[in-house]
Design an enzyme around this catalytic site. Structure first.
Site, PDB file in Angstrom:
ATOM      1  N   GLN A   4       0.817  -1.123  -0.092  1.00 41.31           N
ATOM      2  CA  GLN A   4      -0.039  -0.059   0.100  1.00 41.31           C
ATOM      3  C   GLN A   4       0.818   1.066   0.223  1.00 41.31           C
ATOM      4  O   GLN A   4       0.431   2.523   0.541  1.00 41.31           O
ATOM      5  CB  GLN A   4      -0.918   0.167   1.232  1.00 41.31           C
ATOM      6  CG  GLN A   4      -2.312  -0.930   0.910  1.00 41.31           C
ATOM      7  CD  GLN A   4      -3.182  -0.489  -0.103  1.00 41.31           C
ATOM      8  OE1 GLN A   4      -3.137   0.768  -0.475  1.00 41.31           O
ATOM      9  NE2 GLN A   4      -3.952  -1.361  -0.513  1.00 41.31           N
ATOM     10  N   SER A   5       2.085   1.285  -0.608  1.00 34.60           N
ATOM     11  CA  SER A   5       3.039   2.246  -0.576  1.00 34.60           C
ATOM     12  C   SER A   5       2.509   3.518  -1.556  1.00 34.60           C
ATOM     13  O   SER A   5       2.218   3.562  -2.578  1.00 34.60           O
ATOM     14  CB  SER A   5       4.517   1.942  -1.242  1.00 34.60           C
ATOM     15  OG  SER A   5       4.806   3.081  -1.412  1.00 34.60           O
ATOM     16  N   ASN A   6       2.355   4.757  -0.744  1.00 32.25           N
ATOM     17  CA  ASN A   6       1.810   5.931  -1.507  1.00 32.25           C
ATOM     18  C   ASN A   6       2.990   6.394  -2.338  1.00 32.25           C
ATOM     19  O   ASN A   6       2.907   7.037  -3.490  1.00 32.25           O
ATOM     20  CB  ASN A   6       1.643   7.117  -0.356  1.00 32.25           C
ATOM     21  CG  ASN A   6       0.479   6.611   0.728  1.00 32.25           C
ATOM     22  OD1 ASN A   6      -0.574   5.963   0.025  1.00 32.25           O
ATOM     23  ND2 ASN A   6       1.068   6.538   1.912  1.00 32.25           N
TER      24      ASN A   6
ATOM     25  N   VAL B  12       5.248   4.662  -3.724  1.00 31.70           N
ATOM     26  CA  VAL B  12       5.249   3.887  -5.274  1.00 31.70           C
ATOM     27  C   VAL B  12       4.077   4.399  -6.155  1.00 31.70           C
ATOM     28  O   VAL B  12       4.187   4.603  -7.226  1.00 31.70           O
ATOM     29  CB  VAL B  12       5.116   2.352  -5.043  1.00 31.70           C
ATOM     30  CG1 VAL B  12       4.500   1.589  -6.145  1.00 31.70           C
ATOM     31  CG2 VAL B  12       6.302   1.761  -4.485  1.00 31.70           C
TER      32      VAL B  12
END
Ligand SMILES: *Cc1c(COP(=O)(O)O)cnc(C)c1O
Length: 339
Positions: free
Chosen positions: A78-80, A82
């Site tokens: 759930q990386s913002n 990325v």
């Protein structure tokens, strides 16, 4: 808005709506009988917004100055970071490959498919998976290895690494943000007593602290730990401060006592909700119609609420919260509305 002064000699690209608003949270300020301000870096405009767009302006400026044509980076499912790297690559017409790490033990299909990973797929990035959780150097190395393969294919890759050993060009974005915030505070004529920011990779915390101190501004910056305990995080922020100072060519003289790290809201760990963060997310949604996120801004706002409950600030005091974004990841945590 004045041009950034300290960072003006570094190449950057324009990805963000700036300045972002600095707003008073009127309902919550009423509830707590003090003045709570929110710096809306969740509204930077790019792909649902967030702090990474300011950081990426300098990473991509550096990448383009080296002639790069492909961006690579790594992060949690759930990386913002990325999501926003993919969006920034699309906007600046670069190829992009990302690596998603198994950093958070969550089995829910929503965590793996909704929110940020959904958006990354929608923007058509090439995705690699990295099966390990806490292995920052290993995750960076896997991207560096992939970059070598791309070079042999004739591409010009640029890796945005996450470990604290790398040059934190992204922190320059938060030096610039500090100048923006100081100009806004001056224009509304307030001098806050506290400033709450999430402290993760620490580019935001280090950049802001440095930007404020370089302007001679002594406001305490409360860095809220989202991934490491306070002692390790303090060391990490100091390391970043020193590498940014080396990049800028001057020493602001920040000492460890000036690096405040609070890890009381971290448990059970990175990307995992706790009761205070859940309460903070619901409070801001229900009192102000503003969305926080489970990993960063929710825990940071929980620390701010705790501070209001345990201290005696009044109507003459001003407290600022930096909203760094992250709302797309809410869709990976359906339990927030299941009770
Ligand atoms: C990455 C991120 C942070 C942490 O910023 P760092 O510069 O990595 O410390 C905070 N909030 C959100 C929403 C993020 O995506």
């Amino acid at each position: 808005m004045a041009q950034p002064m300290l960072t003006k000699s570094f190449p950057s690209v324009n990805l963000s709506h700036k300045p972002t608003p600095l707003e008073r949270l009127d309902n919550l300020s009423d509830d707590y009988q003090t003045n709570i301000w929110i710096k809306r870096d969740d509204c930077t405009g790019l792909a649902f917004g967030g702090n990474k767009s300011r950081q990426l302006e300098y990473y991509i400026g550096h990448a383009k100055s080296l002639g790069a044509d492909t961006l690579l980076t790594t992060g949690a499912i759930q990386s913002n970071h990325v999501r926003m790297t993919v969006a920034a690559a699309r906007k600046t017409n670069m190829d992009v490959e990302v690596q998603l790490e198994h950093r958070v033990d969550r089995d829910q299909v929503e965590y793996h498919e909704s929110g940020n990973p959904f958006l990354v797929k929608l923007m058509g990035a090439k995705i690699h998976y990295y099966p390990v959780g806490e292995d920052e150097d290993g995750a960076d190395q896997a991207m560096i290895d992939r970059a070598e393969v791309l070079k042999r294919e004739g591409k010009k890759p640029y890796v945005i690494p996450m470990s604290s050993a790398s040059t934190p060009y992204g922190a320059l974005g938060y030096i610039e943000a500090a100048e923006e915030i100081l100009a806004q505070l001056e224009s509304i004529n307030i001098a806050p007593v506290r400033f709450f920011v999430p402290s993760g990779s620490a580019s935001t915390h280090a950049g802001l602290l440095l930007g404020l101190r370089a302007s001679g501004y002594a406001l305490p910056v409360d860095g809220i730990c989202v991934r490491r305990d306070a002692q390790s995080q303090q060391q990490r922020v100091l390391t970043k401060v020193h590498s940014v100072e080396a990049l800028l060519g001057f020493d602001v003289g920040i000492v460890s006592d000036d690096v405040i790290c609070d890890d009381r809201f971290l448990a059970p760990g990175y990307g995992l909700l706790n009761a205070p963060a859940t309460a903070a997310i619901k409070l801001l949604a229900r009192r102000e119609g503003i969305f926080l996120d489970p990993t960063y801004s929710g825990k940071t706002f929980a620390a701010l609420i705790d501070c209001l409950q345990s201290s005696s600030y009044g109507m003459d005091d001003h407290i600022v919260f930096l909203h760094t974004g992250g709302s797309p990841s809410l869709f990976g945590y359906p339990e927030l509305v299941s009770d």
